[in-house]
Design an enzyme around this catalytic site. Structure first.
Site, PDB file in Angstrom:
ATOM      1  N   ASP A  47       0.858  -1.184   0.000  1.00  0.00           N
ATOM      2  CA  ASP A  47       0.000   0.000   0.000  1.00  0.00           C
ATOM      3  C   ASP A  47       0.891   1.230   0.000  1.00  0.00           C
ATOM      4  OD1 ASP A  47      -2.647   1.400   0.383  1.00  0.00           O
ATOM      5  OD2 ASP A  47      -1.607   2.070   2.199  1.00  0.00           O
TER       6      ASP A  47
ATOM      7  N   GLU B 145      -1.447  -1.518  -6.197  1.00  0.00           N
ATOM      8  CA  GLU B 145      -2.676  -0.916  -6.689  1.00  0.00           C
ATOM      9  C   GLU B 145      -2.419  -0.255  -8.035  1.00  0.00           C
ATOM     10  OE1 GLU B 145      -5.266   0.671  -3.017  1.00  0.00           O
ATOM     11  OE2 GLU B 145      -3.230   1.464  -3.076  1.00  0.00           O
TER      12      GLU B 145
ATOM     13  N   ASP C 255      -2.936   1.122   7.021  1.00  0.00           N
ATOM     14  CA  ASP C 255      -2.133   0.814   5.839  1.00  0.00           C
ATOM     15  C   ASP C 255      -1.827  -0.680   5.750  1.00  0.00           C
ATOM     16  OD1 ASP C 255      -2.156   3.479   5.210  1.00  0.00           O
ATOM     17  OD2 ASP C 255      -0.228   3.906   6.184  1.00  0.00           O
TER      18      ASP C 255
END
Length: 429
Positions: free
Chosen positions: A183, A267, A365
């Site tokens: 992340d 991501e 996170d």
């Protein structure tokens, strides 16, 4: 496989002037070629590399200053322009401004490049029309040279060799079955699903203060003046150190991650869109412009895209697969039960699941990293490892063994909360 080796050049005064001239000629060829391509597109026609290269050879008879730079560096400039127009579109390719563009040019023919080592700390390279140029031998070449690119950054000239190190991409990782989700954030540059926090300060407090004062000094200088050029050079010197630290951090972090994991999940973030200005237009001014500007600086300072490139490059040597997944709801979904609502994330660092009977608590996170990892494992299970592709399978909830359902409203204190949740209590099989 192909990799890069960069060294700092120590050219003489004459060679420095030649490098400046080469860069200016290449910049002029780029801008002229781009304007020609745009004019052709306005007329509904196309212009490609071959006719532009032919017209360049004819233009040298009329404009003798084009002969200052080696021919194949100008041809390589047109080839880079052709590739940029094909990938991004003719009208999305940027001009090379004299004030903002870092001078650079490339020698694509390896037969015209010779490298010799002079001692433990020094070497020299022979480049067309430049002759022998000394450089700091900071690391071995480690392969056969394919091309050389000369650039100027922070007041210094560098040469980057593209070399073939004869290494082959590994088909299998040393630790098969290992996976990690990453992340990327503005508080910490990267947080893994294993609970590792990777971050460091790239600019020191003293440098930040000097840079702020130089920005104020730059705003008072007149455009095109010598003082403005000196101020900009001092600013570039500070930012050069910051860029080097960021690159070193990304390379070391990527190396540690890919050595321990066979699958790395990120991501699929649209970083360029996320870091655009919120100022809007004169007719419709944007809102919260100062807050958005601070967020943009934080995103760019953490080096999200550079870390992604470093992971992709380092993964070639370990056999690691790098997968990008849909970032939707990764920071709001509970990694334990799959419950999704805005109330789950109480603050930047605290995540507490609001689902009845769950109450999972974790660092926000780390929880997002676990969701990213689960989504990546689902994608790899479907055999869809292409970056940027759609997620074909939802992560399975640990609590229920079912995939989360979409489009359902959560209830929190008698109030409807929009989100993506699983039915509670979970349906029986």
């Amino acid at each position: 496989m192909l990799t890069g080796r960069r060294y700092r050049l120590e050219p003489t005064a004459g060679q420095t002037m030649q490098c400046e001239d080469f860069a200016h000629v290449c910049r002029a060829v780029w801008n002229t070629g781009l304007e020609q391509r745009r004019e052709y597109r306005r007329r509904g026609a196309w212009m490609s590399y071959a006719p532009q290269c032919k017209e360049l050879a004819e233009a040298k008879h009329e404009h003798l200053w084009l002969k200052t730079a080696p021919s194949h560096t100008l041809q390589q400039t047109l080839k880079d322009l052709d590739r940029a127009c094909r990938e991004r579109g003719t009208f999305k390719v940027q001009w090379r401004s004299q004030a903002r563009w870092s001078p650079s040019f490339r020698f694509p023919d390896p037969q015209q490049i010779q490298v010799e080592r002079l001692g433990r700390k020094w070497g020299r390279v022979k480049l067309p029309k430049l002759g022998w140029v000394r450089f700091h031998w900071s690391r071995p070449l480690g392969g056969e040279i394919r091309s050389a690119t000369v650039t100027r950054r922070s007041g210094h000239w560098f040469v980057s060799f593209l070399v073939d190190d004869q290494a082959a991409t590994r088909n299998r990782h040393a630790l098969p079955g290992t996976a990690v989700g990453i992340d990327r954030g503005v508080k910490f540059a990267a947080v893994t699903s294993d609970g590792d926090f990777h971050d460091r300060a790239f600019i020191r407090p003293g440098e930040a203060e000097r840079y702020r004062r130089l920005q104020q000094q730059l705003s008072r200088t007149r455009k095109g003046s010598a003082n403005r050029a000196k101020t900009r050079a001092r600013m570039n010197k500070i930012m050069g150190r910051v860029t080097d630290r960021r690159g070193d951090f990304c390379a070391q972090t990527a190396g540690r991650i890919v050595r321990k994991n066979a699958l790395v999940v990120l991501e699929d973030l649209r970083i360029k869109s996320m870091s655009t200005s919120a100022s809007g237009t004169l007719a419709e001014p944007g809102s919260q412009v100062r807050q958005k500007a601070g967020l943009n600086r934080a995103i760019l300072d953490k080096g999200w895209h550079r870390l992604e490139l470093a992971l992709t490059s380092a993964a070639r040597y370990t056999g690691t697969s790098v997968v990008k997944v849909n970032p939707a709801y990764t920071s709001l979904r509970c990694s334990a039960c799959g419950f999704v609502t805005e109330g789950n994330r109480e603050s930047q660092a605290v995540f507490v699941c609001k689902a009845p009977g769950c109450g999972h608590r974790d660092h926000a996170d780390v929880n997002a990293g676990k969701n990213i990892k689960a989504a990546g494992l689902a994608v790899s299970a479907c055999g869809d490892l292409g970056a940027g592709r759609s997620v074909k399978q939802e992560p399975v909830s640990r609590a229920t063994g079912r995939t989360p359902h979409r489009g359902i409203l959560a209830l929190r204190g008698g109030e409807e909360v929009k989100g993506t949740v699983i039915p509670w209590p979970p349906p029986r099989p």
